[in-house]
Scaffold this active site. Structure first.
Site, short mmCIF file in Angstrom:
data_model
loop_
_atom_site.label_atom_id
_atom_site.label_comp_id
_atom_site.label_asym_id
_atom_site.label_seq_id
_atom_site.Cartn_x
_atom_site.Cartn_y
_atom_site.Cartn_z
N CYS A 1 54.50 156.15 -42.41
CA CYS A 1 55.01 155.15 -43.36
C CYS A 1 53.92 154.23 -43.93
O CYS A 1 53.83 154.04 -45.15
CB CYS A 1 56.11 154.32 -42.70
SG CYS A 1 55.75 153.87 -40.99
N HIS B 1 56.95 147.19 -44.57
CA HIS B 1 55.61 147.13 -43.99
C HIS B 1 54.66 146.48 -45.00
O HIS B 1 54.74 146.74 -46.20
CB HIS B 1 55.07 148.54 -43.70
CG HIS B 1 55.69 149.22 -42.54
ND1 HIS B 1 56.62 148.65 -41.71
CD2 HIS B 1 55.49 150.49 -42.05
CE1 HIS B 1 56.96 149.51 -40.77
NE2 HIS B 1 56.30 150.64 -40.95
#
Ligand code: A2P
Length: 330
Positions: free
Chosen positions: A131, A238
Site C-alpha cells: 500500500c 497512509h
C-alpha cells in the site's frame, strides 16, 4: 456489445475484499458473473452486489473449475501461494494483493500509471504492490521521468486499516482502555516504528517491501532507497514523507505542472496539504509540501497521502484489470 467478464473475489469478507466489492460496483466494472470466496468460517454469510444477494463459498481447489476471467485475491500470503496458481491454471488472470508473489522475477508488480506497459496477454498472475509503495511510486515516476532518481528516503505514517480488521479492532479496543490483541504495543494515542516482522538487518519487512518494490516497479534496480515505516492511530489513509535526490537539476515549476496535469494525482500548492481524513474514500494520490531540500544539490521533499485500502490495495488491483481490458490483453 462490449465484452463482460467473470470475476472471483477471494478474501471477500476481509477489509480489502469488501473494498474490491464496493469499487467494482462504483466503477461499473463490466461483469457477467461474480462469485465470492473466503475461509470455511464465512460459510453461511451473504454479500449484496448490484442488487442481488450472493452466498460466500469456502475457497477450495475446485473453486475456479467453472471458469473466471479475473480472480481478485486478498486472503493472505499462504492462501495466495496455494490457490493463485490453481486459479491461473484454470484460466483466470489472478491479481493478488498479498506479498507472496511480488518479488518473484517472473511476476509483474504493477501500478498501471507507472508500469502498466509491461503487461502482456501471457501474464496470468500479477502482483498488487504494498500500500505505501503504490502511493509513493506514482509521484516518484513523474520525478524520475523529469530529473532521474538518485536516492529516496521514505518515512511513512500508516493507518491501522493497513493491518485489515485486526488493526482496526486494536485501535477500537485501545479507545475503550483495553489491551491490544494484534499489535505488540497499544496503538491508541501512540505510534510505533514496527510494521510487520523485524528482519536480521534491523529493518522491518514493511520497510523492505517499500525499498524492494520501489526498485522493481520503477525498473531502477540500483536505486538507493531507504525507509522507516511507522504505524499511527489513524483508521484510513497512509502518509509518506519523502526526501528525493535527483541526478539532474530540478525545475520545480516543471514538476508542479507535471503533478497538476497527472490524472492520478491531486497536487496541493503553497501552504495547503492533504491529510488522511481529506483523502479517505477516494482513488487518487495526494501530493503536497513540495519544496527544495536546501541541505544538498538536486533534492526535494514532498508529502504524499492516499487511501491505503482503495488506491493502496483494492482500487489499484481493479485498475490493473481495467488496464488489461483497455489494452486488449483480456
Ligand atoms: P474469513 O473472513 O472467512 O476469515 P483481513 O485482511 O481483513 O483480515 O481479511 C482476510 C480475508 O482472507 C478474509 O476474507 C478471510 O476470510 C480470508 N481468508 C483468510 N484465510 C483464508 C483461507 N485459508 N482461505 C480462504 N480465505 C481466507
Amino acid at each position: 456489445m462490449n465484452r463482460r467478464y467473470r470475476v472471483a473475489v477471494v478474501g471477500a469478507t476481509g477489509m480489502v475484499g469488501e473494498t474490491f466489492i464496493k469499487v467494482l460496483q462504483e466503477r461499473a466494472f463490466p461483469i457477467s458473473k461474480i462469485a465470492f470466496f473466503a475461509s470455511s468460517r464465512s460459510v453461511g454469510k451473504t454479500i449484496d452486489f448490484q442488487g442481488n444477494t450472493y452466498p460466500v463459498f469456502e475457497l477450495t481447489e475446485h473453486s475456479f473449475d467453472e471458469g473466471f476471467d479475473f480472480a481478485l485475491f486478498s486472503a493472505g500470503g499462504e492462501t495466495s501461494l496455494k490457490f493463485a496458481p490453481i486459479a491461473a491454471q484454470k484460466g483466470a488472470v489472478v491479481i493478488d494483493n498479498s506479498s507472496a508473489w511480488r518479488m518473484k522475477k517472473e511476476i509483474p508488480l504493477v501500478v498501471p500509471e507507472c508500469n502498466g506497459d509491461i503487461l502482456t496477454k501471457e501474464h496470468t498472475l500479477i502482483a498488487n504492490p504494498n500500500c505505501s509503495t503504490i502511493q509513493s511510486v506514482v509521484p516518484l515516476k513523474v520525478i524520475d521521468d523529469l530529473f532521474g532518481l538518485k536516492r529516496v528516503i521514505y518515512s511513512s505514517y500508516q493507518a491501522v486499516s493497513g493491518s485489515g480488521y485486526k488493526g482496526v479492532f486494536d485501535l477500537e479496543r485501545g479507545k475503550k482502555g483495553e489491551a491490544p490483541n494484534f499489535y505488540a504495543k497499544p496503538i491508541y494515542e501512540n505510534c510505533f516504528p514496527h510494521i510487520d516482522d523485524f528482519l536480521d538487518s534491523g529493518y522491518t519487512k514493511e520497510e523492505k517491501k517499500m525499498m524492494d518494490e520501489t526498485r522493481k516497479i520503477l525498473n531502477l534496480p540500483d536505486l538507493s532507497v531507504t525507509a522507516t515505516c511507522v504505524r499511527i492511530p489513524v483508521m484510513v489513509g497512509h502518509s509518506v514523507s519523502m526526501n528525493v535526490e535527483c541526478v539532474r537539476p530540478i525545475d520545480l515549476d516543471l514538476l508542479k505542472k507535471a503533478f497538476q496535469e497527472h490524472q492520478g494525482i491531486v497536487f496541493y500548492d503553497g501552504k495547503s496539504y492533504p491529510t488522511p481524513k481529506d483523502v479517505a474514500g477516494d482513488d487518487l494520490v495526494h501530493v503536497g509540501r513540495l519544496r527544495r531540500d536546501e541541505s544538498t544539490h538536486h533534492a526535494l521533499n514532498l508529502w504524499v497521502v492516499a487511501d491505503n485500502v482503495r488506491k493502496g490495495a483494492a482500487t489499484n488491483a481493479i485498475q490493473i484489470a481495467e488496464h488489461m481490458i483497455k489494452e486488449g490483453l483480456r
